[in-house]
Motif scaffolding. Sequence first.
Motif, PDB file in Angstrom:
ATOM      1  N   TRP A 172       0.844  -1.194   0.000  1.00  0.00           N
ATOM      2  CA  TRP A 172       0.000   0.000   0.000  1.00  0.00           C
ATOM      3  C   TRP A 172       0.881   1.247   0.000  1.00  0.00           C
ATOM      4  N   PRO A 173       0.632   2.211  -0.897  1.00  0.00           N
ATOM      5  CA  PRO A 173       1.512   3.385  -0.995  1.00  0.00           C
ATOM      6  C   PRO A 173       1.663   4.133   0.328  1.00  0.00           C
ATOM      7  N   GLU A 174       0.623   4.126   1.176  1.00  0.00           N
ATOM      8  CA  GLU A 174       0.724   4.897   2.428  1.00  0.00           C
ATOM      9  C   GLU A 174       1.853   4.370   3.329  1.00  0.00           C
ATOM     10  N   PHE A 175       2.242   3.104   3.175  1.00  0.00           N
ATOM     11  CA  PHE A 175       3.318   2.574   4.028  1.00  0.00           C
ATOM     12  C   PHE A 175       4.671   3.170   3.641  1.00  0.00           C
ATOM     13  N   ALA A 176       4.811   3.515   2.370  1.00  0.00           N
ATOM     14  CA  ALA A 176       6.076   4.108   1.923  1.00  0.00           C
ATOM     15  C   ALA A 176       6.240   5.513   2.512  1.00  0.00           C
ATOM     16  N   LEU A 177       5.116   6.107   2.964  1.00  0.00           N
ATOM     17  CA  LEU A 177       5.166   7.475   3.495  1.00  0.00           C
ATOM     18  C   LEU A 177       5.310   7.513   5.018  1.00  0.00           C
ATOM     19  N   LEU A 178       5.375   6.346   5.655  1.00  0.00           N
ATOM     20  CA  LEU A 178       5.501   6.334   7.119  1.00  0.00           C
ATOM     21  C   LEU A 178       6.791   7.043   7.532  1.00  0.00           C
ATOM     22  N   ASN A 179       6.709   7.746   8.656  1.00  0.00           N
ATOM     23  CA  ASN A 179       7.875   8.486   9.140  1.00  0.00           C
ATOM     24  C   ASN A 179       8.668   7.599  10.118  1.00  0.00           C
ATOM     25  N   PRO A 180       9.914   7.230   9.748  1.00  0.00           N
ATOM     26  CA  PRO A 180      10.684   6.306  10.587  1.00  0.00           C
ATOM     27  C   PRO A 180      10.873   6.810  12.032  1.00  0.00           C
ATOM     28  N   LYS A 181      11.030   8.139  12.179  1.00  0.00           N
ATOM     29  CA  LYS A 181      11.258   8.671  13.546  1.00  0.00           C
ATOM     30  C   LYS A 181      10.004   8.502  14.383  1.00  0.00           C
ATOM     31  N   GLU A 182       8.852   8.879  13.773  1.00  0.00           N
ATOM     32  CA  GLU A 182       7.570   8.762  14.504  1.00  0.00           C
ATOM     33  C   GLU A 182       7.297   7.313  14.879  1.00  0.00           C
ATOM     34  N   ILE A 183       7.513   6.418  13.923  1.00  0.00           N
ATOM     35  CA  ILE A 183       7.251   4.995  14.183  1.00  0.00           C
ATOM     36  C   ILE A 183       8.252   4.471  15.220  1.00  0.00           C
TER      37      ILE A 183
END
Length: 417
Positions: free
Chosen positions: A373-384
Motif C-alpha cells: 500500500w503506498p501509504e506505508f512508503a510514506l511512514l515516518n521512521p522517527k515517529e514509528i
Amino acid sequence: MVGAGYVGLTTASCLAQLGHTVVGIDVDPIKVHRLNNGEIPIVEEGLEAITQQMLEAKRLVFQHGYSDSIKVAEFIFLCVPTPQDEDGSADLTYIREAATSLLPYLASESIIVNKSTVPVGSTLVVEEIVRRDDIFVVSNPEFLREGSAVHDFLNPDRIVVGSSNKRAAQRVADLYQSINAQVIICDPASAETIKYAANAFLATKLSFANAIAALCEHVGANIDDVMDGIGQDKRIGNQFLKPGPGWGGSCFPKDTRALVKIAESAGYDFELLRGVIDFNEIQFDRIVDKVRKAVGGTLTGKNIAVLGLTFKAHTNDLRDSPALRIVEQLKLQGATINAYDPTVANPLPQTNFCETAKDACASADAILIATEWPEFALLNPKEIGNVVRSKHMIDARNILEADLWRAAGFTYQGVGR
Ligand code: UGA
C-alpha cells in the motif's frame, strides 16, 4: 452476463461502455438491488463510475435469476465461479448449473461465451449440456488484474476467442470492435490453455524473481539493479519481476494448481510448474524466517505489527493472500499480531486489528510490510521509532527507502536487497 462477481461485473459494465446493451444476472437478490443503485461491493478503480454511468444511460441493468432477458440475448457470458476441489482441480458445478438453467430460454443463433477460467475441455462440456446445432459455445478468457480490471478490459494486449465455429468466433470478436487490440481466433482447447499458460508463466516469472532475490542475499547483489538489468532485455520484459512475500490472490494459486491437475489427468507431469508452486510456499517461510531472525531467533511472546493484509494493493481481496499465510505461521510460532490494512473491514480471528499503521506498530518487536500500500512508503521512521518496542523493519515488498529507516535506528531487511 451470468454472474455479477469481479469478472462478470467488470465485463458487464465495460461491454455496456463499448455500446452494447447488457443485463447482469446474479443469484443474490440483495446484491442485484444494490448494483441497480450503483453500489459496487468490491474495491476496483473506475468500476463504480462506469457502472453508474451505464445504469443511467440504460445500457445496463441487473436482474435476479434467469428470465426473459435470456430469450432476447444474442450472447450469454458465463462468469460464474470455478472454485477448487480438494485435489486442486477446478470445480465445474456452477458452470454446469448455469448452462442447464439457460436451456429453456436460449434463442436460436445465440452464443454462450465461457468467460470464467475453466479447465481445458469445458467449452465441450457446455456444448454437451446444450446439445443444439443452432447454439454456439465460445471460449473468451479474461486477462483482468484486480485493481486495474477496467483499464485492462478497455486496453487489452490481446483478445482471445476460441471456437470450433469460425462465424461464432468472429461474432464474439466483433463485440470488441471498438477496442484497438490484436484478436487471436483459435480452437476452444487452445483458448482455454492460453488462459492457464498466461497465469502459469506469470507465476513462474515471479517465483524466478523471488529465487534470484534469495540468491542476491547470498552473494551480496541488489535485486532492484538485477531486475532492472534483466528487465531491459525485451525478450524478458520488465513487468512481473518485483520480488515479494510470494504470489497470491484468487487466480494464480488456484489456476497453477488446476493446470498441474489438468496436465496430470492428460498424462503429463508438469514438473516445472509444481516446482514454481512449491517455491512459492518456501517464499512465505523465508519471510517468516526474516521476522524471527529480526527478533532474536524466537517468536514466542513477540509483538509483530503486520502492515497490509490484502493479496496486493488497490483491492480489498484477502483470498489466498500471502500476508494471511505469513500471519498464520507467525501466530503458530507464538507471536501476537497487531495488523492494519486500509481496505479490510473485518478483523481476522485472534488478530488485533488496528485503525492506523502507527497504532499497529505500538509496542511492536518488529514490523512486517506484507502489502505494497503506498501509504506505508510514506511512514515516518522517527515517529514509528518512538512507538515501537524494538526497531526492526521487514519490508517484504521492497517499498521503503532502507537508508532512511536505518538512519532512524531500525534494522532493515528487504527481499534481495
Ligand atoms: C492475475 C493476472 O495478472 C491477470 O492477467 C488474470 O486475468 C487474473 O490473475 C485472473 O486470472 O483473473 P490478479 O490475480 O488480479 O491478476 O493479480 P496480479 O496483479 O497478477 O498479482 C498476483 C500476485 O503476484 C499478487 O500476490 C502480487 O502481489 C504478486 N506480484 C505481482 C508480485 O509479487 N510481483 C509483481 O511484480 C507482480
